[in-house]
Design a protein around this motif. Structure first.
Motif, PDB file in Angstrom:
ATOM      1  N   TRP A 120       1.094  -9.669  -3.305  1.00 56.63           N
ATOM      2  CA  TRP A 120       1.845 -10.789  -3.881  1.00 56.63           C
ATOM      3  C   TRP A 120       2.678 -10.374  -5.086  1.00 56.63           C
ATOM      4  O   TRP A 120       3.440 -11.163  -5.612  1.00 56.63           O
ATOM      5  N   ASN A 121       2.540  -9.111  -5.516  1.00 55.24           N
ATOM      6  CA  ASN A 121       3.419  -8.594  -6.566  1.00 55.24           C
ATOM      7  C   ASN A 121       3.514  -7.076  -6.424  1.00 55.24           C
ATOM      8  O   ASN A 121       2.725  -6.456  -5.701  1.00 55.24           O
ATOM      9  N   PRO A 122       4.468  -6.449  -7.092  1.00 55.45           N
ATOM     10  CA  PRO A 122       4.683  -5.009  -6.920  1.00 55.45           C
ATOM     11  C   PRO A 122       3.490  -4.146  -7.298  1.00 55.45           C
ATOM     12  O   PRO A 122       3.301  -3.065  -6.722  1.00 55.45           O
ATOM     13  N   TYR A 123       2.666  -4.627  -8.229  1.00 54.69           N
ATOM     14  CA  TYR A 123       1.549  -3.812  -8.706  1.00 54.69           C
ATOM     15  C   TYR A 123       0.425  -3.748  -7.664  1.00 54.69           C
ATOM     16  O   TYR A 123      -0.308  -2.755  -7.598  1.00 54.69           O
ATOM     17  N   VAL A 124       0.321  -4.784  -6.837  1.00 54.26           N
ATOM     18  CA  VAL A 124      -0.630  -4.746  -5.728  1.00 54.26           C
ATOM     19  C   VAL A 124      -0.149  -3.740  -4.675  1.00 54.26           C
ATOM     20  O   VAL A 124      -0.950  -3.017  -4.082  1.00 54.26           O
ATOM     21  N   ILE A 125       1.165  -3.686  -4.449  1.00 60.29           N
ATOM     22  CA  ILE A 125       1.721  -2.685  -3.532  1.00 60.29           C
ATOM     23  C   ILE A 125       1.390  -1.281  -4.038  1.00 60.29           C
ATOM     24  O   ILE A 125       0.983  -0.401  -3.262  1.00 60.29           O
ATOM     25  N   ILE A 126       1.550  -1.074  -5.340  1.00 58.16           N
ATOM     26  CA  ILE A 126       1.263   0.236  -5.933  1.00 58.16           C
ATOM     27  C   ILE A 126      -0.201   0.606  -5.729  1.00 58.16           C
ATOM     28  O   ILE A 126      -0.532   1.745  -5.379  1.00 58.16           O
ATOM     29  N   PHE A 127      -1.106  -0.366  -5.907  1.00 54.79           N
ATOM     30  CA  PHE A 127      -2.528  -0.113  -5.681  1.00 54.79           C
ATOM     31  C   PHE A 127      -2.791   0.229  -4.222  1.00 54.79           C
ATOM     32  O   PHE A 127      -3.556   1.169  -3.908  1.00 54.79           O
ATOM     33  N   GLY A 128      -2.136  -0.500  -3.313  1.00 55.37           N
ATOM     34  CA  GLY A 128      -2.287  -0.201  -1.888  1.00 55.37           C
ATOM     35  C   GLY A 128      -1.772   1.181  -1.542  1.00 55.37           C
ATOM     36  O   GLY A 128      -2.368   1.902  -0.729  1.00 55.37           O
ATOM     37  N   ARG A 129      -0.648   1.566  -2.161  1.00 58.24           N
ATOM     38  CA  ARG A 129      -0.101   2.905  -1.936  1.00 58.24           C
ATOM     39  C   ARG A 129      -1.079   3.986  -2.416  1.00 58.24           C
ATOM     40  O   ARG A 129      -1.208   5.042  -1.810  1.00 58.24           O
ATOM     41  N   LEU A 130      -1.765   3.718  -3.531  1.00 58.87           N
ATOM     42  CA  LEU A 130      -2.764   4.661  -4.022  1.00 58.87           C
ATOM     43  C   LEU A 130      -3.891   4.830  -3.004  1.00 58.87           C
ATOM     44  O   LEU A 130      -4.332   5.953  -2.729  1.00 58.87           O
ATOM     45  N   LEU A 131      -4.342   3.709  -2.413  1.00 64.81           N
ATOM     46  CA  LEU A 131      -5.430   3.767  -1.433  1.00 64.81           C
ATOM     47  C   LEU A 131      -5.020   4.546  -0.186  1.00 64.81           C
ATOM     48  O   LEU A 131      -5.774   5.411   0.281  1.00 64.81           O
ATOM     49  N   VAL A 132      -3.829   4.241   0.364  1.00 64.80           N
ATOM     50  CA  VAL A 132      -3.424   4.977   1.571  1.00 64.80           C
ATOM     51  C   VAL A 132      -3.225   6.457   1.242  1.00 64.80           C
ATOM     52  O   VAL A 132      -3.490   7.325   2.077  1.00 64.80           O
ATOM     53  N   GLY A 133      -2.771   6.739   0.018  1.00 64.08           N
ATOM     54  CA  GLY A 133      -2.640   8.136  -0.397  1.00 64.08           C
ATOM     55  C   GLY A 133      -3.980   8.852  -0.422  1.00 64.08           C
ATOM     56  O   GLY A 133      -4.090  10.005   0.013  1.00 64.08           O
ATOM     57  N   LEU A 134      -5.007   8.174  -0.927  1.00 64.06           N
ATOM     58  CA  LEU A 134      -6.352   8.759  -0.924  1.00 64.06           C
ATOM     59  C   LEU A 134      -6.785   9.094   0.502  1.00 64.06           C
ATOM     60  O   LEU A 134      -7.327  10.185   0.761  1.00 64.06           O
ATOM     61  N   GLY A 135      -6.558   8.157   1.424  1.00 68.46           N
ATOM     62  CA  GLY A 135      -6.918   8.386   2.819  1.00 68.46           C
ATOM     63  C   GLY A 135      -6.147   9.547   3.426  1.00 68.46           C
ATOM     64  O   GLY A 135      -6.710  10.406   4.116  1.00 68.46           O
ATOM     65  N   VAL A 136      -4.847   9.596   3.156  1.00 68.57           N
ATOM     66  CA  VAL A 136      -4.009  10.674   3.669  1.00 68.57           C
ATOM     67  C   VAL A 136      -4.450  12.021   3.103  1.00 68.57           C
ATOM     68  O   VAL A 136      -4.493  13.035   3.815  1.00 68.57           O
ATOM     69  N   GLY A 137      -4.785  12.055   1.814  1.00 71.77           N
ATOM     70  CA  GLY A 137      -5.222  13.292   1.185  1.00 71.77           C
ATOM     71  C   GLY A 137      -6.473  13.860   1.826  1.00 71.77           C
ATOM     72  O   GLY A 137      -6.545  15.059   2.126  1.00 71.77           O
ATOM     73  N   VAL A 138      -7.470  13.002   2.053  1.00 68.35           N
ATOM     74  CA  VAL A 138      -8.707  13.452   2.703  1.00 68.35           C
ATOM     75  C   VAL A 138      -8.412  13.914   4.129  1.00 68.35           C
ATOM     76  O   VAL A 138      -8.895  14.956   4.582  1.00 68.35           O
ATOM     77  N   ALA A 139      -7.575  13.148   4.848  1.00 73.96           N
ATOM     78  CA  ALA A 139      -7.241  13.499   6.234  1.00 73.96           C
ATOM     79  C   ALA A 139      -6.481  14.813   6.314  1.00 73.96           C
ATOM     80  O   ALA A 139      -6.671  15.589   7.259  1.00 73.96           O
TER      81      ALA A 139
END
Length: 496
Positions: A120-139
């Motif tokens: 609902w705001n850009p900062y939530v998108i940034i948090f989501g991007r951090l999470l997918v990045g964590l997943g991508v890094g482990v993968a």
């Protein structure tokens, strides 16, 4: 030593010791490779999708449209997450196994995709991007490691390169998805949220797959490891593999201290291996691949093609060429060899970057407008890079470390890749503004020359060698002990 057969084993049971192993000869191993490679698909999709999604995020959130910092943060936060995930992924793999690490990466990635889709705001998108990045890094650490440890040495390079094919296919898929959702309500939410689908699919498929047989043998259950290995090798080869694993396990038990990050730099043979692996990962990025993938529309427009639609179409072709080139690499890496393939690839990359320099230089001084030469340079760059410097760094890093250091070193070298990726993504346009586009490509060409020298001096050929044989190479380099048998082995495996 008596080898039992197990239900569900591959067609190798009736094979003799001289049977040739090919990429498609064992559907069980190929199935493991494709399912594990979905992690690479997530890797590629996430790096490509944000370029299109950001256009629509800017339309919805005025704060993003008015702030270059917010735009850069949205793009780069996934890279930050990937650095963290890759650094932690090595330890997770060593302690809990490759399968558990993959499942964890899928959960985190899917969660991040859902967070972004509902932001609902850009900062939530940034948090989501951090999470997918964590997943991508482990993968990015886990997928090549899992594939390498389940693959026969004769075809290990091609199978690990399949993960790179999934990465490039994910990038191509992201461009198609961006185009598909341009007219759909909630455009960017669909673009970012749909990435959860392959993560969920991989999660459920991985539940039915075994743990890496090498990790099982070394860390958990020898009997379970033998069951898995019997589906990969015929009885003759299975006995040989078990003998090598038994020796490796005995050597690990003889180590008095637990493996630590400090050991990577303290133990000479590990340090040499990590230097070669991490150097390859750094040069993969600093020779400019993500300059092309992230900024290809911009480069195309710099070359004089100002239509947005034409720039996007040409970028789609670049992504398709990248995927097609990786298919060529899958064949070449086990026939031509890792070292030779990297050196040949870099030779073409150097030539292509010089061509790009020339095209932009002559345009900048007003001599000629030869934008088509720049597009040709981009095409040649991808044609040379994709089969060689695309898969070689990931393949080499999946096979050059001893078992007890494979997770830690693999994670550290992947982190080097992500840090280098971030540096290139954040600096290319700025450097181009300061020194000019033409000289930026000449700088990349100089780096590619340095990369050629690095591979020539520090990266050994590992084609067709077992993990234990590769480990002997580093001991030879570290302590200078001669071994005529090993030298003969290496020479034979360097032949195409």
């Amino acid at each position: 030593m008596t080898i039992e057969t197990f239900p569900g084993s591959s067609g190798y049971i009736d094979a003799g010791p001289d049977r040739k192993i090919t990429y498609f000869s064992n559907t069980y191993v190929l199935g493991l490779t494709v399912i594990a490679g979905i992690g690479g698909l997530l890797f590629g999709y996430d790096t490509g999708v944000i370029s299109g999604a950001l256009l629509y995020i800017r339309d919805e959130f005025e704060a993003v449209d008015q702030s270059s910092f917010l735009q850069e943060t949205i793009v780069s936060m996934a890279l930050v997450g990937a650095m963290i995930g890759a650094a932690a992924g090595g330890a997770i793999n060593d302690k809990y196994g490759r399968k558990a690490a993959t499942l964890l990466a899928d959960v985190v990635f899917a969660l991040g995709s859902f967070v972004m889709a509902g932001a609902w705001n850009p900062y939530v998108i940034i948090f989501g991007r951090l999470l997918v990045g964590l997943g991508v890094g482990v993968a990015s650490v886990t997928a090549p490691m899992y594939i390498a440890e389940a693959a026969p040495s004769e075809i290990r390079g091609g199978l690990v390169s399949t993960n790179v094919l999934m990465i490039t296919s994910g990038q191509f898929l992201s461009y198609l998805v961006n185009l598909a959702f341009t007219e759909v309500r909630g455009t960017w939410r669909w673009m970012l949220g749909v990435a959860a689908v392959p993560a969920i699919i991989q999660f459920f498929l991985m539940l039915f797959l075994p743990e890496s047989p090498r990790w099982l043998y070394m860390k958990k259950s020898k009997s379970d490891a033998i069951v898995v290995l019997s589906k990969i090798y015929d009885p003759y080869r299975l006995e040989e593999e078990l003998d090598q694993l038994s020796t490796a396990l005995e050597e690990e038990h003889q180590r008095k201290n637990a493996v630590s990050y400090l050991d990577v730099f303290r133990i000479k043979e590990i340090r040499l291996a990590f230097f070669a692996g991490a150097g390859l990962q750094a040069f993969q990025q600093f020779t400019g691949i993500n300059t092309v993938m992230y900024y290809s529309p911009t480069i195309v427009q710099m070359a004089g093609f100002h239509s947005n639609q034409l720039a996007l179409l040409l970028s789609l072709i670049v992504a398709l060429m990248n995927a097609a080139g990786t298919v060529v690499g899958i064949y070449l890496i086990d026939h031509f060899g890792r070292r030779k393939l990297a050196l040949s690839s870099l030779s073409g990359v150097i030539m292509s970057l010089i061509l790009l320099w020339g095209a932009f230089y002559f345009e900048s001084i007003g001599t000629a407008n030869i934008g088509w030469v720049a597009v040709l340079g981009l095409a040649l760059y991808i044609a040379f890079f994709a089969p060689g410097m695309g898969p070689v760094p990931w393949t080499v890093n999946s096979e050059i470390y001893p078992e007890s250091y494979r997770g830690i070193c693999g994670g550290m070298s992947a982190t080097v890749n992500w840090v280098s990726n971030l540096v290139v993504a954040q600096s290319f346009l700025s450097v181009a503004e300061v020194v000019g586009t033409s000289w930026t490509f000449l700088i990349l060409a100089a780096i590619a020359v340095a990369a050629f020298g690095f591979v020539f001096l520090f990266v050994p050929e590992t084609k067709g060698l077992s993990f234990e044989e590769v480990e002997k190479i580093w001991k030879e380099r570290a302590w200078g002990k001669s071994s005529s048998h090993l030298e003969s082995l290496i020479e034979n495996n360097e032949e195409p």
